[in-house]
Design a protein around this motif. Sequence first.
Motif, mmCIF file in Angstrom:
data_model
loop_
_atom_site.group_PDB
_atom_site.id
_atom_site.type_symbol
_atom_site.label_atom_id
_atom_site.label_comp_id
_atom_site.label_asym_id
_atom_site.label_seq_id
_atom_site.Cartn_x
_atom_site.Cartn_y
_atom_site.Cartn_z
ATOM 1 N N VAL A 1 91.945 107.180 45.147
ATOM 2 C CA VAL A 1 93.317 106.705 45.362
ATOM 3 C C VAL A 1 94.138 107.746 46.118
ATOM 4 C CG1 VAL A 1 95.462 106.079 44.178
ATOM 5 C CG2 VAL A 1 93.287 105.130 43.394
ATOM 6 N N LEU A 2 93.979 109.010 45.755
ATOM 7 C CA LEU A 2 94.709 110.086 46.429
ATOM 8 C C LEU A 2 94.320 110.157 47.903
ATOM 9 C CD1 LEU A 2 96.557 112.596 46.378
ATOM 10 C CD2 LEU A 2 94.496 113.919 45.813
ATOM 11 N N TYR A 3 93.026 110.158 48.196
ATOM 12 C CA TYR A 3 92.561 110.227 49.584
ATOM 13 C C TYR A 3 92.986 108.990 50.371
ATOM 14 C CZ TYR A 3 89.628 114.092 48.008
ATOM 15 O OH TYR A 3 89.167 115.274 47.488
ATOM 16 N N ARG A 4 92.973 107.842 49.715
ATOM 17 C CA ARG A 4 93.396 106.614 50.382
ATOM 18 C C ARG A 4 94.880 106.686 50.747
ATOM 19 N NH1 ARG A 4 92.363 102.086 46.615
ATOM 20 N NH2 ARG A 4 90.226 102.751 46.835
ATOM 21 N N ARG A 5 95.703 107.199 49.834
ATOM 22 C CA ARG A 5 97.136 107.321 50.110
ATOM 23 C C ARG A 5 97.416 108.300 51.243
ATOM 24 N NH1 ARG A 5 99.576 107.366 43.950
ATOM 25 N NH2 ARG A 5 99.218 105.151 43.571
ATOM 26 N N ILE A 6 96.709 109.425 51.227
ATOM 27 C CA ILE A 6 96.899 110.412 52.298
ATOM 28 C C ILE A 6 96.476 109.821 53.644
ATOM 29 C CG2 ILE A 6 96.115 112.631 53.197
ATOM 30 C CD1 ILE A 6 95.932 113.577 50.255
ATOM 31 N N SER A 7 95.359 109.132 53.660
ATOM 32 C CA SER A 7 94.891 108.527 54.904
ATOM 33 C C SER A 7 95.858 107.471 55.406
ATOM 34 C CB SER A 7 93.505 107.911 54.721
ATOM 35 O OG SER A 7 92.536 108.917 54.604
ATOM 36 N N LEU A 8 96.373 106.656 54.514
ATOM 37 C CA LEU A 8 97.332 105.635 54.933
ATOM 38 C C LEU A 8 98.626 106.249 55.450
ATOM 39 C CD1 LEU A 8 96.836 102.931 52.168
ATOM 40 C CD2 LEU A 8 96.227 102.763 54.582
ATOM 41 N N LEU A 9 99.084 107.314 54.812
ATOM 42 C CA LEU A 9 100.274 108.006 55.287
ATOM 43 C C LEU A 9 100.052 108.566 56.691
ATOM 44 C CD1 LEU A 9 103.129 109.180 54.765
ATOM 45 C CD2 LEU A 9 101.967 111.201 53.866
ATOM 46 N N LEU A 10 98.902 109.184 56.901
ATOM 47 C CA LEU A 10 98.605 109.725 58.222
ATOM 48 C C LEU A 10 98.404 108.631 59.263
ATOM 49 C CD1 LEU A 10 96.421 112.785 57.231
ATOM 50 C CD2 LEU A 10 98.668 112.822 58.300
#
Length: 93
Positions: A28-37
């Motif tokens: 979930v953390l990596y998904r959120r960071i990727s979506l933000l970027l």
Amino acid sequence: MVTFGLVLHVSNLNDLENWQAIEEKERVLYRRISLLLVVILSVLLGFAYVADLDKTDLYNKSTITKYSAALALISLIFISSIYIRYKNQEQND
């Protein structure tokens, strides 16, 4: 450079769904960071298009290029660290 970062993050989002060795909290953390970027890179891409079409020099092309290069490098490092960590973990299992 912007499209390079976008492709990296879209591929990362796809890979995160398929990796079984990753914990859900980290996924979930990596998904959120990727979506933000992805959002930030998309905005930069929009600015680059407008700067290319705009004849009034409202946006500085060199500044957009510098930010794009920095974000593409950050994206590469982020994705590489995730990929190396979990691919090595899958091979050891």
